[in-house]
Motif scaffolding. Structure first.
Motif, PDB file in Angstrom:
ATOM      1  N   GLU A  83       2.350   1.787  -3.568  1.00  0.00           N
ATOM      2  CA  GLU A  83       1.346   2.129  -4.592  1.00  0.00           C
ATOM      3  C   GLU A  83       0.844   3.564  -4.384  1.00  0.00           C
ATOM      4  O   GLU A  83       0.745   4.346  -5.325  1.00  0.00           O
ATOM      5  CB  GLU A  83       0.164   1.143  -4.576  1.00  0.00           C
ATOM      6  CG  GLU A  83       0.497  -0.187  -5.241  1.00  0.00           C
ATOM      7  CD  GLU A  83      -0.726  -1.076  -5.514  1.00  0.00           C
ATOM      8  OE1 GLU A  83      -1.855  -0.688  -5.176  1.00  0.00           O
ATOM      9  OE2 GLU A  83      -0.519  -2.175  -6.065  1.00  0.00           O
ATOM     10  N   GLU A 124      10.287   3.051   6.212  1.00  0.00           N
ATOM     11  CA  GLU A 124      10.154   1.600   6.313  1.00  0.00           C
ATOM     12  C   GLU A 124      11.178   1.073   7.319  1.00  0.00           C
ATOM     13  O   GLU A 124      12.359   1.387   7.218  1.00  0.00           O
ATOM     14  CB  GLU A 124      10.365   0.962   4.929  1.00  0.00           C
ATOM     15  CG  GLU A 124      10.576  -0.534   4.919  1.00  0.00           C
ATOM     16  CD  GLU A 124       9.439  -1.335   5.562  1.00  0.00           C
ATOM     17  OE1 GLU A 124       8.273  -1.107   5.223  1.00  0.00           O
ATOM     18  OE2 GLU A 124       9.745  -2.175   6.444  1.00  0.00           O
ATOM     19  N   GLY A 177       0.283  -2.888   7.268  1.00  0.00           N
ATOM     20  CA  GLY A 177      -0.320  -4.227   7.224  1.00  0.00           C
ATOM     21  C   GLY A 177      -1.796  -4.187   7.560  1.00  0.00           C
ATOM     22  O   GLY A 177      -2.355  -3.133   7.883  1.00  0.00           O
ATOM     23  N   VAL A 191       9.363   3.936  12.869  1.00  0.00           N
ATOM     24  CA  VAL A 191       8.663   5.113  13.391  1.00  0.00           C
ATOM     25  C   VAL A 191       8.452   4.922  14.895  1.00  0.00           C
ATOM     26  O   VAL A 191       7.926   3.897  15.330  1.00  0.00           O
ATOM     27  CB  VAL A 191       7.312   5.303  12.671  1.00  0.00           C
ATOM     28  CG1 VAL A 191       6.548   6.475  13.264  1.00  0.00           C
ATOM     29  CG2 VAL A 191       7.536   5.507  11.171  1.00  0.00           C
ATOM     30  N   MET A 239      -2.953 -12.009   1.815  1.00  0.00           N
ATOM     31  CA  MET A 239      -4.136 -11.134   1.722  1.00  0.00           C
ATOM     32  C   MET A 239      -4.249 -10.501   0.340  1.00  0.00           C
ATOM     33  O   MET A 239      -3.918  -9.326   0.151  1.00  0.00           O
ATOM     34  CB  MET A 239      -4.081 -10.081   2.815  1.00  0.00           C
ATOM     35  CG  MET A 239      -4.258 -10.671   4.204  1.00  0.00           C
ATOM     36  SD  MET A 239      -4.512  -9.371   5.400  1.00  0.00           S
ATOM     37  CE  MET A 239      -4.728 -10.307   6.890  1.00  0.00           C
ATOM     38  N   ILE A 246       0.847  -1.204   0.000  1.00  0.00           N
ATOM     39  CA  ILE A 246       0.000   0.000   0.000  1.00  0.00           C
ATOM     40  C   ILE A 246       0.880   1.251   0.000  1.00  0.00           C
ATOM     41  O   ILE A 246       0.640   2.191  -0.751  1.00  0.00           O
ATOM     42  CB  ILE A 246      -0.953   0.003   1.227  1.00  0.00           C
ATOM     43  CG1 ILE A 246      -1.973  -1.131   1.090  1.00  0.00           C
ATOM     44  CG2 ILE A 246      -1.648   1.352   1.364  1.00  0.00           C
ATOM     45  CD1 ILE A 246      -2.989  -1.221   2.208  1.00  0.00           C
ATOM     46  N   ALA A 249       1.237  -8.800  -7.694  1.00  0.00           N
ATOM     47  CA  ALA A 249       1.337  -7.718  -8.677  1.00  0.00           C
ATOM     48  C   ALA A 249       1.259  -6.391  -7.943  1.00  0.00           C
ATOM     49  O   ALA A 249       0.334  -6.182  -7.151  1.00  0.00           O
ATOM     50  CB  ALA A 249       0.190  -7.842  -9.682  1.00  0.00           C
TER      51      ALA A 249
HETATM   52  P1  NAI Z   1       2.515  -4.744   4.108  1.00  0.00           P
HETATM   53  O1  NAI Z   1       2.574  -5.853   5.057  1.00  0.00           O
HETATM   54  O2  NAI Z   1       2.670  -5.001   2.648  1.00  0.00           O
HETATM   55  O3  NAI Z   1       3.619  -3.662   4.494  1.00  0.00           O
HETATM   56  C1  NAI Z   1       3.670  -3.026   5.743  1.00  0.00           C
HETATM   57  C2  NAI Z   1       5.061  -2.450   5.933  1.00  0.00           C
HETATM   58  O4  NAI Z   1       5.065  -1.597   7.065  1.00  0.00           O
HETATM   59  C3  NAI Z   1       6.108  -3.541   6.177  1.00  0.00           C
HETATM   60  O5  NAI Z   1       7.125  -3.424   5.208  1.00  0.00           O
HETATM   61  C4  NAI Z   1       6.580  -3.243   7.597  1.00  0.00           C
HETATM   62  O6  NAI Z   1       7.941  -3.557   7.787  1.00  0.00           O
HETATM   63  C5  NAI Z   1       6.303  -1.739   7.732  1.00  0.00           C
HETATM   64  N1  NAI Z   1       6.155  -1.247   9.117  1.00  0.00           N
HETATM   65  C6  NAI Z   1       5.345  -1.759  10.088  1.00  0.00           C
HETATM   66  N2  NAI Z   1       5.469  -1.035  11.238  1.00  0.00           N
HETATM   67  C7  NAI Z   1       6.371  -0.041  10.983  1.00  0.00           C
HETATM   68  C8  NAI Z   1       6.926   1.017  11.763  1.00  0.00           C
HETATM   69  N3  NAI Z   1       6.591   1.234  13.048  1.00  0.00           N
HETATM   70  N4  NAI Z   1       7.827   1.845  11.177  1.00  0.00           N
HETATM   71  C9  NAI Z   1       8.173   1.671   9.880  1.00  0.00           C
HETATM   72  N5  NAI Z   1       7.690   0.671   9.093  1.00  0.00           N
HETATM   73  C10 NAI Z   1       6.795  -0.173   9.633  1.00  0.00           C
HETATM   74  O7  NAI Z   1       1.129  -4.001   4.405  1.00  0.00           O
HETATM   75  P2  NAI Z   1       0.335  -2.876   3.621  1.00  0.00           P
HETATM   76  O8  NAI Z   1       1.207  -2.123   2.699  1.00  0.00           O
HETATM   77  O9  NAI Z   1      -0.411  -2.142   4.672  1.00  0.00           O
HETATM   78  O10 NAI Z   1      -0.684  -3.725   2.749  1.00  0.00           O
HETATM   79  C11 NAI Z   1      -1.561  -4.653   3.385  1.00  0.00           C
HETATM   80  C12 NAI Z   1      -1.899  -5.764   2.459  1.00  0.00           C
HETATM   81  O11 NAI Z   1      -2.841  -5.342   1.479  1.00  0.00           O
HETATM   82  C13 NAI Z   1      -0.730  -6.279   1.636  1.00  0.00           C
HETATM   83  O12 NAI Z   1       0.076  -7.165   2.386  1.00  0.00           O
HETATM   84  C14 NAI Z   1      -1.416  -6.961   0.521  1.00  0.00           C
HETATM   85  O13 NAI Z   1      -1.797  -8.246   0.950  1.00  0.00           O
HETATM   86  C15 NAI Z   1      -2.657  -6.102   0.301  1.00  0.00           C
HETATM   87  N6  NAI Z   1      -2.448  -5.199  -0.841  1.00  0.00           N
HETATM   88  C16 NAI Z   1      -2.201  -5.732  -2.069  1.00  0.00           C
HETATM   89  C17 NAI Z   1      -1.993  -4.934  -3.169  1.00  0.00           C
HETATM   90  C18 NAI Z   1      -1.691  -5.555  -4.477  1.00  0.00           C
HETATM   91  O14 NAI Z   1      -1.806  -6.756  -4.611  1.00  0.00           O
HETATM   92  N7  NAI Z   1      -1.300  -4.781  -5.495  1.00  0.00           N
HETATM   93  C19 NAI Z   1      -2.057  -3.468  -3.065  1.00  0.00           C
HETATM   94  C20 NAI Z   1      -2.287  -3.003  -1.712  1.00  0.00           C
HETATM   95  C21 NAI Z   1      -2.501  -3.853  -0.672  1.00  0.00           C
END
Ligand code: NAI
Ligand code: FAD
Length: 462
Positions: free
Chosen positions: A181, A197, A262, A231, A308, A178, A342
């Motif tokens: 993107e 990150e 996440g 953070v 997910m 997320i 993707a």
């Molecule tokens: P994510 O699990 O992909 O990424 C979360 C990131 O936040 C991780 O890299 C983690 O290390 C970081 N993080 C966590 N706590 C932190 C902190 N205190 N300080 C700094 N960094 C920290 O989760 P995200 O981006 O929220 O997406 C959730 C889910 O939604 C994805 O895992 C995916 O399954 C789905 N998604 C899929 C898409 C696609 O297929 N194109 C697009 C958007 C979401």
């Protein structure tokens, strides 16, 4: 007599399960508390891709049109129109799914459902009975325990997709899917974006070489990244928000903060524990047949806390239904080995199978082929020549273990790689499959050739 199936949740898990169950002759009721289509159609896959499409049009008109001899004056965007287009597309898709459900004879009930027994569901006072229940209640944004994130102005993706005005600057907590993107979208529309990150590289689930290439490309396009940076706290400041990061001496400032750390599965409070199903920290525990430990109760999609993704939820829905409808002994198991990923940034990223590091960790002796899109004619035409196709294969027979793409139509091209992995194809089988010319897909065949030291459209490395 027809089997009766009640499905809770109308996202890509639940609605696909409902249609498949109706096709197989069940009598199906689908209960949705908000809007058909779930996260994906309403606040996930589809609205983000409408924004990405608009951003890409805007970028290409600014950067590429004149290179191709096309001139337009006063290229600008109107955010309110971009938002209106998003709403229009989402409504169209939601209505389309509702129409499909109706055409398949699925009963659609609006309201919040709860299990009152293994075969009994209550929807706000209305009792339903079923032979089987499929729980497809999805996920919600996870908020990490960082002081200050409870401020009501802090956004998750839900709010970021409906911002009435674009902020001047945006801090994104999390460089996952997320985070990147939305960074790609907002940076294209002129927002000063910074991604923080905590891990050493963005996109922890992507091959590190590809993730690094994406980070460099987005950096060139103005996105700032801090990796290995956790953070610690956030707080309001005079002009918006400030962020304290453990590895940085100075604080970061921006008008808005987006949390993208996440998502958490939503299987609590549905009566599942009471009927004997196992729920661990909100995650409904299921086996590869998508069964919970209660006979007749199934779980699919994000609420099971697995991968997910919409296409995973949908396939899990089909597997659950086929197991409900199948005679004993004809069960289907979920196969996660060939799930494609993707990521719809500019440049786009897509992969399937093992990363190079994972293949090595699993004890494979690997053979890696890389083919830069600079050697691909179609990519030169479309101005996408900075990408790459990378194939990871087992050295012994050349079996493909993973394919990783960045640039061009990577998210569409990954389907071929998924099929190759599913059929346990080898490098030789991929490179002797004739690819149409000129297409970006030729890069996949060339990467297979490169793994064997025989790429045609790239000079030899020695
Ligand atoms: P994510 O699990 O992909 O990424 C979360 C990131 O936040 C991780 O890299 C983690 O290390 C970081 N993080 C966590 N706590 C932190 C902190 N205190 N300080 C700094 N960094 C920290 O989760 P995200 O981006 O929220 O997406 C959730 C889910 O939604 C994805 O895992 C995916 O399954 C789905 N998604 C899929 C898409 C696609 O297929 N194109 C697009 C958007 C979401
Ligand atoms: P959901 O889509 O979350 O649907 C669950 C539904 O259940 C919801 O409509 C909810 O209202 C309903 N519900 C919950 N509890 C009850 C109850 N008690 N009674 C009745 N109804 C209930 N995935 C991709 O594959 N590609 C992408 O490009 C992509 N982009 C994304 C972008 C963003 C910003 C986000 C947040 C996610 C994205 N995803 C993407 C992930 C994708 O949206 C999810 O994996 C997918 O929606 C999961 O489907 P699901 O059916 O399991 O759950």
């Amino acid at each position: 007599m027809k089997k009766r199936i009640v499905i809770i949740g109308g996202g890509p898990g639940g609605y696909v399960a409902a249609i498949r169950a109706a096709q197989m002759g069940a009598s199906v009721t689908l209960v949705e508390q908000r809007r058909t289509g779930g996260t994906c159609l309403n606040v996930g896959c589809m609205p983000t891709k409408v924004f990405l499409h608009a951003a890409e049009l805007y970028r290409s008109m600014q950067e590429e049109a004149s290179v191709n001899g096309i001139f337009a004056e006063d290229i600008r965007f109107d955010w309110s129109k971009v938002l209106a287009r998003k709403t229009e597309v989402v409504n169209h898709l939601v209505e389309g799914v509702e129409g499909l459900l109706q055409a398949n004879g699925v009963e659609q009930i609006s309201g919040r459902a709860r299990l009152t027994g293994p075969r009994a569901v209550d929807v706000e006072g209305r009792s339903l009975t079923a032979d089987s229940v499929i729980v497809a209640t999805g996920s919600a944004p996870a908020i990490p325990p960082v002081p200050g994130l409870d401020d009501e102005g802090i956004m998750t993706s839900d709010q970021a997709l409906s911002l009435p005005q674009l902020p001047q600057s945006l801090l994104i907590l999390g460089g996952g899917v997320i985070g990147v993107e939305l960074a790609s979208i907002f940076a294209t529309f002129g927002v000063a974006v910074t991604v923080v990150e905590m891990l050493p590289e963005i996109l922890p689930n992507v091959d590190a070489e590809i993730a690094g290439l994406l980070r460099s490309d987005l950096t060139e396009r103005g996105v700032k990244f801090y990796t290995g940076a956790k953070v610690k706290s956030v707080a309001r400041s005079s002009s918006g928000y400030e962020m304290e990061v453990d590895s940085l001496p100075e604080r970061l400032f921006a008008e808005k903060i987006l949390v993208a750390a996440g998502r958490r599965p939503c299987a609590s409070g549905l009566g599942l524990e009471e009927v004997g199903a196992e729920v661990v920290r909100g995650r409904l525990v299921v086996n590869p047949l998508m069964e919970t430990r209660v006979k007749g109760v199934y779980g699919i999609g994000d609420c099971t806390g697995g991968i997910m993704l919409a296409h995973v939820a949908s396939r899990e829905g089909e597997v659950a239904v086929e197991n409900i409808m199948a005679p004993e002994g004809c069960k289907v198991r979920m196969d996660y080995k060939t799930v494609p990923s993707a990521i719809y940034t500019k440049p786009a990223v897509a992969s399937v199978g093992l990363s190079e590091a994972d293949a090595l960790r699993q004890g494979h002796r690997v053979r890696v082929g890389r083919f830069p899109l600079a050697g691909n004619g179609k990519s030169v035409i479309t101005g996408d020549a900075s990408g790459m196709a990378k194939i990871v294969a087992d050295e012994r027979y050349g079996e493909i273990l993973g394919v990783h793409l960045i640039g061009g139509p990577a998210t569409d091209m990954i389907a071929e790689a998924g099929l190759a992995l599913r059929l346990e194809a080898t490098l030789d089988e991929v490179l002797t499959t004739i690819h149409a010319h000129p297409t970006v897909s030729e890069a996949v065949a060339e990467a297979a050739m490169a793994a064997l030291g025989r790429a045609i459209h790239f000079p030899p490395s020695n």
